[in-house]
Design a protein around this motif. Sequence first.
Motif, mmCIF file in Angstrom:
data_model
loop_
_atom_site.group_PDB
_atom_site.id
_atom_site.type_symbol
_atom_site.label_atom_id
_atom_site.label_comp_id
_atom_site.label_asym_id
_atom_site.label_seq_id
_atom_site.Cartn_x
_atom_site.Cartn_y
_atom_site.Cartn_z
ATOM 1 N N MET A 1 0.874 -0.833 0.128
ATOM 2 C CA MET A 1 -0.541 0.195 0.367
ATOM 3 C C MET A 1 0.800 1.109 -0.039
ATOM 4 N N THR A 2 0.881 2.055 -1.023
ATOM 5 C CA THR A 2 1.296 3.641 -0.916
ATOM 6 C C THR A 2 0.700 3.971 0.068
ATOM 7 N N SER A 3 1.786 5.591 -0.209
ATOM 8 C CA SER A 3 1.428 6.652 1.455
ATOM 9 C C SER A 3 -0.172 7.104 1.134
ATOM 10 N N GLU A 4 -0.397 6.887 0.200
ATOM 11 C CA GLU A 4 -1.750 7.596 -0.354
ATOM 12 C C GLU A 4 -2.763 6.251 -0.441
ATOM 13 N N GLY A 5 -2.428 5.782 -0.070
ATOM 14 C CA GLY A 5 -3.433 4.426 1.017
ATOM 15 C C GLY A 5 -3.543 3.800 -1.031
ATOM 16 N N LYS A 6 -3.143 3.358 -1.793
ATOM 17 C CA LYS A 6 -3.289 3.040 -2.964
ATOM 18 C C LYS A 6 -2.450 1.621 -3.123
ATOM 19 N N ALA A 7 -3.347 1.067 -3.667
ATOM 20 C CA ALA A 7 -2.321 -0.575 -3.963
ATOM 21 C C ALA A 7 -1.247 -0.180 -5.255
ATOM 22 N N PHE A 8 0.120 -1.296 -4.941
ATOM 23 C CA PHE A 8 0.665 -0.663 -5.770
ATOM 24 C C PHE A 8 1.322 -2.172 -6.412
ATOM 25 N N ILE A 9 1.519 -2.726 -7.174
ATOM 26 C CA ILE A 9 2.733 -4.241 -7.331
ATOM 27 C C ILE A 9 3.934 -3.889 -7.866
ATOM 28 N N ASN A 10 4.649 -4.434 -7.416
ATOM 29 C CA ASN A 10 6.436 -4.025 -7.312
ATOM 30 C C ASN A 10 6.405 -6.059 -8.017
ATOM 31 N N GLU A 11 7.562 -5.584 -7.827
ATOM 32 C CA GLU A 11 8.584 -6.641 -8.599
ATOM 33 C C GLU A 11 8.937 -7.684 -8.271
ATOM 34 N N TYR A 12 8.072 -7.914 -7.244
ATOM 35 C CA TYR A 12 7.966 -9.081 -6.905
ATOM 36 C C TYR A 12 6.631 -9.898 -7.745
ATOM 37 N N CYS A 13 6.272 -9.438 -8.234
ATOM 38 C CA CYS A 13 5.166 -10.403 -9.543
ATOM 39 C C CYS A 13 5.390 -10.461 -10.261
ATOM 40 N N GLN A 14 4.333 -11.752 -10.174
ATOM 41 C CA GLN A 14 4.779 -12.898 -10.920
ATOM 42 C C GLN A 14 3.664 -13.289 -11.998
ATOM 43 N N PHE A 15 3.139 -12.450 -11.452
ATOM 44 C CA PHE A 15 1.881 -12.628 -12.838
ATOM 45 C C PHE A 15 0.615 -13.387 -13.274
ATOM 46 N N CYS A 16 0.580 -13.700 -11.586
ATOM 47 C CA CYS A 16 -0.510 -15.090 -12.089
ATOM 48 C C CYS A 16 -2.056 -14.661 -11.896
ATOM 49 N N ARG A 17 -2.149 -13.266 -11.577
ATOM 50 C CA ARG A 17 -3.181 -12.435 -12.132
ATOM 51 C C ARG A 17 -4.476 -13.064 -10.719
ATOM 52 N N ALA A 18 -4.044 -13.306 -9.527
ATOM 53 C CA ALA A 18 -4.350 -13.825 -8.754
ATOM 54 C C ALA A 18 -5.516 -12.711 -7.899
ATOM 55 N N CYS A 19 -4.426 -11.357 -8.093
ATOM 56 C CA CYS A 19 -5.335 -10.188 -7.404
ATOM 57 C C CYS A 19 -6.233 -9.315 -8.239
ATOM 58 N N MET A 20 -6.149 -10.203 -10.035
ATOM 59 C CA MET A 20 -7.610 -9.123 -10.826
ATOM 60 C C MET A 20 -8.545 -9.952 -10.093
ATOM 61 N N SER A 21 -9.101 -11.658 -9.908
ATOM 62 C CA SER A 21 -9.998 -11.726 -10.165
ATOM 63 C C SER A 21 -10.812 -11.249 -8.101
ATOM 64 N N ALA A 22 -9.620 -11.104 -7.221
ATOM 65 C CA ALA A 22 -9.082 -10.849 -6.055
ATOM 66 C C ALA A 22 -10.264 -9.462 -5.961
ATOM 67 N N CYS A 23 -9.979 -8.332 -6.907
ATOM 68 C CA CYS A 23 -10.210 -7.054 -6.836
ATOM 69 C C CYS A 23 -11.736 -7.046 -6.668
ATOM 70 N N PRO A 24 -12.155 -6.407 -5.697
ATOM 71 C CA PRO A 24 -14.046 -5.710 -6.263
ATOM 72 C C PRO A 24 -14.453 -4.563 -6.494
ATOM 73 N N GLU A 25 -12.630 -4.249 -7.203
ATOM 74 C CA GLU A 25 -13.327 -3.182 -8.141
ATOM 75 C C GLU A 25 -12.890 -2.894 -9.662
ATOM 76 N N GLY A 26 -12.325 -4.262 -10.026
ATOM 77 C CA GLY A 26 -12.090 -4.436 -11.098
ATOM 78 C C GLY A 26 -10.628 -3.680 -11.307
ATOM 79 N N ALA A 27 -10.202 -2.934 -10.630
ATOM 80 C CA ALA A 27 -8.863 -2.220 -10.863
ATOM 81 C C ALA A 27 -8.184 -2.288 -10.996
ATOM 82 N N ILE A 28 -7.854 -4.022 -11.069
ATOM 83 C CA ILE A 28 -6.245 -4.555 -11.534
ATOM 84 C C ILE A 28 -6.794 -4.696 -13.008
#
Lengths: 401, 260
Positions: free
Chosen positions: A27-54
């Motif tokens: 989480m950034t200091s602005e309270g937003k999610a940020f995806i860093n270099e550990y991302c393995q492109f598994c897309r788990a977050c895309m289906s988890a996000c209730p807002e479709g923001a990813i």
Amino acid sequence: MRIVVNTEKCTGCETCVASCPFTAIIMTSEGKAFINEYCQFCRACMSACPEGAIIEVKEEGDTPNSELRTQDYKGVMVFAEQREGKAVPVAYELLGIGRKLADERNSELSAVIMGASESEARELIKWGADKVYLASDPLFEKFNDEPYAEVLVRLIREHCPEIVLAGATPVGRSFFPRVAARLRTGLTADCTALEIDKETGNLLQIRPAFGGNIMAVILCPDNRPQMATVRPRVMKRGLYDVNRKGEIKYFNQENIASRTRVLGTIKEVSEVKVNLQEAEIIIAGGRGMGKPEGFKLLAELAGILGGAVGASRAAVDEGWIPYSHQVGQTGKTVCPRVYIACGISGAVQHLVGMQSSDIIIAINKNPEAPIFNAATYGIIGDVYEVVPMLIKRIKETSGSR
Amino acid sequence: MEIVICIKQVPDTAEVRINPETNTLIRDGVPSIINPYDMHAIETGLQIREKAGGKVTVLTMGPPQAETALLDAIAMGADEAVLLTDRAFAGADTWATSYTLFKAIEKIKADIIICGKQAIDGDTAQVGPETAEFLNIPHISYVRKIEEVNPDSIRVQRLMDGGYDVVETSIPVLLTVVKEINEPRLPSLKGKMNAKKAEIRKWKSVDISADENNTGLKGSPTQVKNIFAPEAKKDRKMLKGSLEEQINALVSELRSLKCV
């Protein structure tokens, strides 16, 4: 390709942070999610996000620049590891899964064995190989990474198999990475299942990830061969057929050099031979045993059933039983017909080492212990009460037969 | 002796629990740590330096926050630290990670490279041997003891199934170490002071002249297709009745399955 957060849509609910198996979302200091270099492109977050923001963003150069023609690669090749000239059990398991994959792809199954005799190579044919490449030179008797890698690289370059497998043993896990690095291809470690994708014909390589908490399906779509090491005791052996015909080809072993020398091999003999990985029945104890004497009781039960004694890490750390008995992520992976867990709570790290056992019996005082979720049969009770009753009952019933 | 230790910052999987209802990971408050096997790699490097002299450099690839892992290593006694951090490195599998480490090690120049046996988040144990292959040097996996270090050769014990091998090879070499090899030291006061004023070198792709076709997602032959939670056991049977009845039922079940 990148996976990014649309900061306008992100509400800062942190659902994605919890969904990411790779801790790649902060989480950034602005309270937003940020995806860093550990991302393995598994897309788990895309289906988890209730807002479709990813969302997935295409980038330049996404298309693979490989000139490799994957269709030029055909057949399955397995590495048959030997110890003292005898193929180790995982070699037969690889021939089992290798035969299945080769049949599905309508292709040939070959095996590679180094430092063994022709009669041992012939056994591999009976276990399912169509062809065996034999490097018989004594140089290969003891495991040595560089010559092993060189032989396999030459065979792969010559025969172009589309799938190459080894056991996930200290040997396979040490020299297969060198082969994959040199061939510029993917290698998936410690797979517990392998399947063919019906649509693309690609190999689906399934393995526990993240300490065994989740399973990942790995693909190697644009490079060949598709390489994997396979966890021992997970795949079923093939059918042994004494009449199966196959071909043995001697490998031309000229100019194989090594900077490394194996000076000697020292066997470590533990008091009782702990052959956990071969045992049909395992009686294992954990922290709930409370004292080293408890393992005598388990050994008694093991004696009656013809089984071996295992332990959780907690019991080993307490010093109640040597490390060679440890089952789990940092110990051995076992797959017996019956696993009896006594006073083991069932931490994930333990479960990954035994959850593929056919029947799991859990004995624990605490009805909330996670081991009961993995168990086929659960008995809630004190180990020191239950185990003696179990021993008594088994003795009674075997007497009445 | 120029010694490079490759480390990885990982979430502490021992702290991860599963939510039994949803079968998903509970990740709240899971701390980031140096991969436990890498702690033994650092200790191995420090011990070699104490005997043979030289310099210990810790190297990691990761996002900017991986810097804390490098500072912890300096607090233990490492001399220098390099952080490989670049968007171009993101999504790397073991092949692309090894290529990136190889380019960095080429720049640092090393006689002995030490890695932990494997990282507890990926558990592949592949990056060490793959990096050695890129460097075109020998490697020895699962080292449980260093017997002797000479200027141009090294003799070690390699853990195998059912015992160990004594193995000798030339330097430069890459070793991967198991936990048995040593007990990692705690940071000293002096080390903590050093970590406070330490300058971590941060290298991007261009600093190590990496070919971007070989790094990150683009350079990775493997892809994660999807992930799923392991299935819970389907054929669960809780036994009923008094303890004696439960045990009798269990024994007869096992008898009928010919397990006893």
